[in-house]
Design a protein around this motif. Structure first.
Motif, PDB file in Angstrom:
ATOM      1  N   LEU A  85       0.784  -1.227   0.355  1.00  0.00           N
ATOM      2  CA  LEU A  85       0.160  -0.071   0.284  1.00  0.00           C
ATOM      3  C   LEU A  85       1.044   0.787  -0.135  1.00  0.00           C
ATOM      4  N   GLU A  86       1.111   1.742  -0.807  1.00  0.00           N
ATOM      5  CA  GLU A  86       1.265   3.447  -1.411  1.00  0.00           C
ATOM      6  C   GLU A  86       0.536   4.794  -1.033  1.00  0.00           C
ATOM      7  N   GLY A  87       1.041   5.639  -0.580  1.00  0.00           N
ATOM      8  CA  GLY A  87       0.786   6.696  -0.246  1.00  0.00           C
ATOM      9  C   GLY A  87       0.864   8.123   0.491  1.00  0.00           C
ATOM     10  N   ASN A  88       0.449   8.803   1.266  1.00  0.00           N
ATOM     11  CA  ASN A  88       0.601  10.292   1.588  1.00  0.00           C
ATOM     12  C   ASN A  88       0.499   9.822   3.071  1.00  0.00           C
ATOM     13  N   LEU A  89       0.795   9.921   3.995  1.00  0.00           N
ATOM     14  CA  LEU A  89       1.045  10.424   5.451  1.00  0.00           C
ATOM     15  C   LEU A  89       1.426  11.013   6.073  1.00  0.00           C
ATOM     16  N   THR A  90       0.304  12.727   6.562  1.00  0.00           N
ATOM     17  CA  THR A  90       0.168  14.130   6.900  1.00  0.00           C
ATOM     18  C   THR A  90       0.921  13.662   8.400  1.00  0.00           C
ATOM     19  N   ILE A  91       1.888  14.436   8.867  1.00  0.00           N
ATOM     20  CA  ILE A  91       1.546  14.845  10.674  1.00  0.00           C
ATOM     21  C   ILE A  91       2.338  15.839  10.609  1.00  0.00           C
ATOM     22  N   ARG A  92       1.733  16.405  11.567  1.00  0.00           N
ATOM     23  CA  ARG A  92       1.776  17.871  11.789  1.00  0.00           C
ATOM     24  C   ARG A  92       1.969  18.516  10.476  1.00  0.00           C
ATOM     25  N   ASP A  93       3.432  19.166   9.670  1.00  0.00           N
ATOM     26  CA  ASP A  93       2.831  20.303   8.745  1.00  0.00           C
ATOM     27  C   ASP A  93       3.671  19.182   6.773  1.00  0.00           C
ATOM     28  N   LYS A  94       3.891  17.985   7.455  1.00  0.00           N
ATOM     29  CA  LYS A  94       4.976  16.845   6.554  1.00  0.00           C
ATOM     30  C   LYS A  94       4.140  16.847   5.891  1.00  0.00           C
ATOM     31  N   THR A  95       3.367  16.468   4.126  1.00  0.00           N
ATOM     32  CA  THR A  95       2.849  15.106   4.348  1.00  0.00           C
ATOM     33  C   THR A  95       4.726  14.416   3.126  1.00  0.00           C
ATOM     34  N   LEU A  96       4.278  13.159   3.974  1.00  0.00           N
ATOM     35  CA  LEU A  96       5.905  12.490   2.855  1.00  0.00           C
ATOM     36  C   LEU A  96       4.932  10.496   2.390  1.00  0.00           C
ATOM     37  N   PRO A  97       5.492  10.858   1.285  1.00  0.00           N
ATOM     38  CA  PRO A  97       5.327   9.046   0.460  1.00  0.00           C
ATOM     39  C   PRO A  97       5.600   8.396   1.636  1.00  0.00           C
ATOM     40  N   VAL A  98       4.851   6.764   1.716  1.00  0.00           N
ATOM     41  CA  VAL A  98       5.245   5.350   2.749  1.00  0.00           C
ATOM     42  C   VAL A  98       4.868   4.535   2.074  1.00  0.00           C
ATOM     43  N   THR A  99       5.199   3.179   2.464  1.00  0.00           N
ATOM     44  CA  THR A  99       4.393   2.473   1.771  1.00  0.00           C
ATOM     45  C   THR A  99       5.023   1.123   2.776  1.00  0.00           C
ATOM     46  N   LEU A 100       3.218   0.340   2.692  1.00  0.00           N
ATOM     47  CA  LEU A 100       2.679   0.049   4.067  1.00  0.00           C
ATOM     48  C   LEU A 100       2.767  -1.590   3.719  1.00  0.00           C
ATOM     49  N   ASP A 101       3.350  -2.665   4.386  1.00  0.00           N
ATOM     50  CA  ASP A 101       2.730  -3.595   3.866  1.00  0.00           C
ATOM     51  C   ASP A 101       1.791  -4.563   4.668  1.00  0.00           C
ATOM     52  N   VAL A 102       0.916  -4.681   3.720  1.00  0.00           N
ATOM     53  CA  VAL A 102      -0.243  -5.522   3.936  1.00  0.00           C
ATOM     54  C   VAL A 102      -1.157  -7.116   3.493  1.00  0.00           C
ATOM     55  N   VAL A 103      -1.699  -7.338   4.531  1.00  0.00           N
ATOM     56  CA  VAL A 103      -2.239  -9.007   4.232  1.00  0.00           C
ATOM     57  C   VAL A 103      -3.620  -8.750   4.546  1.00  0.00           C
ATOM     58  N   HIS A 104      -4.258  -9.227   3.417  1.00  0.00           N
ATOM     59  CA  HIS A 104      -5.100  -9.676   3.752  1.00  0.00           C
ATOM     60  C   HIS A 104      -5.526 -10.762   4.603  1.00  0.00           C
ATOM     61  N   GLY A 105      -6.011 -10.891   5.367  1.00  0.00           N
ATOM     62  CA  GLY A 105      -6.922 -11.402   6.532  1.00  0.00           C
ATOM     63  C   GLY A 105      -8.184 -12.394   5.658  1.00  0.00           C
ATOM     64  N   GLY A 106      -8.977 -12.293   4.979  1.00  0.00           N
ATOM     65  CA  GLY A 106     -10.271 -12.660   4.433  1.00  0.00           C
ATOM     66  C   GLY A 106     -11.567 -11.990   4.646  1.00  0.00           C
TER      67      GLY A 106
END
Length: 170
Positions: free
Chosen positions: A94-115
């Protein structure tokens, strides 16, 4: 997102020898997808930073201060997906933009679909486990200290661990 069956957690190294963590008690997420494998999913998430809890009231207050999240000015953290790619089996990136405080940066997360199942009330539910890492200083969470021996009190790397149940809306 079913908040009663979801958890948004974080973990950091403390004094290099142990791992401490916490979670957000108030959060919400939406996911829109027309495909059964979710590869066209659009995901939006937000957490109420004031709901942060680590099991230590003094530490929670410090995390809410300007040294970290600065809840008074930045009450929410958000994530908006840009893509969800199936890797193999039930594993995704999963790729997307994470915003914390006034900073938005791209992040990549590992995802497992459990069902995906129907619950007791006939609603379709999908479960997901997400994990990833960020550098807290990239987002302006600037507090830092070292011990007399030179050990870092709190690591810059933050591990993100999320368990979510999504409920299909009619």
């Amino acid at each position: 997102m079913d908040p009663n069956h979801s958890r948004i957690e974080f973990k950091v190294k403390h004094l290099v020898v142990t791992t401490l963590g916490g979670h957000f008690a108030k959060f919400d997420a939406t996911m829109e997808s027309t495909k059964d494998d979710f590869t066209d999913a659009k995901i939006a998430f937000e957490a109420d930073v004031d709901s942060i809890t680590t099991g230590n009231e003094q530490r929670d207050g410090h995390l809410k201060s300007d040294d970290f999240f600065n809840v008074a000015i930045y009450p929410k953290l958000t994530f908006v997906s840009t893509s969800l790619k199936k890797i193999e089996g039930e594993n995704y990136k999963l790729e997307g933009n994470l915003t914390i405080r006034d900073k938005t940066l791209p992040v990549t997360l590992d995802v497992v679909h459990g069902g995906t199942i129907k619950n007791f009330y006939g609603k379709t539910m999908a479960g997901f486990e997400l994990s990833g890492k960020i550098n807290r200083k990239d987002f302006g969470l600037k507090w830092s200290a070292t011990t007399e021996a030179g050990n870092v009190v709190v690591s810059d790397e933050v591990k993100l661990v999320m368990s979510t149940e999504m409920i299909k809306q009619d």
